[in-house]
Design a protein around this motif. Structure first.
Motif, short mmCIF file in Angstrom:
data_model
loop_
_atom_site.label_atom_id
_atom_site.label_comp_id
_atom_site.label_asym_id
_atom_site.label_seq_id
_atom_site.Cartn_x
_atom_site.Cartn_y
_atom_site.Cartn_z
N CYS A 236 39.83 40.97 48.53
CA CYS A 236 39.26 40.49 47.26
C CYS A 236 40.26 39.63 46.50
CB CYS A 236 38.81 41.66 46.40
SG CYS A 236 38.10 41.12 44.83
N SER A 237 39.87 38.43 46.18
CA SER A 237 40.76 37.51 45.46
C SER A 237 40.93 37.88 43.99
CB SER A 237 40.25 36.08 45.58
OG SER A 237 38.97 35.98 44.97
N ASN A 238 40.02 38.69 43.46
CA ASN A 238 40.12 39.09 42.04
C ASN A 238 41.05 40.27 41.81
OD1 ASN A 238 38.30 37.09 41.25
ND2 ASN A 238 36.56 38.38 41.78
N LYS A 239 41.44 40.93 42.90
CA LYS A 239 42.25 42.14 42.83
C LYS A 239 43.56 41.91 42.06
CE LYS A 239 44.19 45.67 45.82
NZ LYS A 239 44.37 46.15 47.18
N LYS A 240 44.11 40.73 42.19
CA LYS A 240 45.41 40.46 41.53
C LYS A 240 45.32 40.41 39.99
CE LYS A 240 44.94 35.48 42.14
NZ LYS A 240 44.36 34.95 43.33
N SER A 241 44.10 40.35 39.46
CA SER A 241 43.95 40.34 38.01
C SER A 241 43.93 41.74 37.40
CB SER A 241 42.64 39.63 37.62
OG SER A 241 42.71 38.27 38.00
N LEU A 242 43.78 42.75 38.26
CA LEU A 242 43.73 44.14 37.79
C LEU A 242 45.14 44.70 37.59
CD1 LEU A 242 40.97 45.55 40.17
CD2 LEU A 242 40.74 45.04 37.75
N LEU A 243 45.24 45.62 36.66
CA LEU A 243 46.53 46.29 36.43
C LEU A 243 46.86 47.22 37.56
CD1 LEU A 243 46.19 47.20 32.65
CD2 LEU A 243 47.54 45.36 33.64
#
Length: 150
Positions: A143-150
């Motif tokens: 998932c490319s959005n994973k890096k936005s999570l804490l």
């Protein structure tokens, strides 16, 4: 009335507290500017009081105007030191204009940096909005959005 009395009346000498009040600042600010060499009293009374003229007040207000525009005091000091008393109006205008140009460039660079930061934050927020809609409890490693999570 003696010579000193007449002299003081002509010049309208101000004590440091009066200068500070007229300039809308604290006495400490006036003293700080003196420490930096930006301002100095026109006279010192026999009792040790710093005495200033209207010209000192105008100089202080000039410094404050440039400071309020975000110019560093060191650069204002350099501008004042580089100007000669006999300089023409045009020379003074050009020196001030040059200082404004320099400050404007700094502000434009800062705006560019802030625009990049803003875009990165917005991108992160968009990613988190996608994550809010996702039903998975554990993110997929791809998932490319994973890096936005804490």
């Amino acid at each position: 009335m003696g010579m000193i009395g007449m002299n003081q009346e002509k010049k309208k000498l101000l004590k440091i507290g009066e200068l500070a009040k007229r300039a809308g600042v604290t006495v400490r600010t006036i003293r700080y500017y003196e420490e930096l060499g930006l301002l100095s009293p026109t006279e010192v009374s026999p009792g040790g009081f710093r005495l200033y003229t209207e010209n000192d007040l105008y100089r202080f207000q000039f410094i404050q105007r440039f400071k309020d525009l975000g110019l560093p005091l060191e650069e204002i000091h350099a501008l004042i030191d580089s100007s000669e008393p006999g300089e023409s109006k045009m020379q003074r205008i050009m020196a001030s204009y040059s200082l404004f140009e320099k400050q404007l460039k700094k502000i434009e660079d800062k705006i560019s940096e802030l625009e990049v930061s803003k875009a990165n934050i917005e991108k992160g927020m968009e990613a988190l909005n996608v994550c809010k809609e996702c039903s998975r409890e554990i993110c997929l490693p791809t998932c490319s959005n994973k890096k936005s999570l804490l």
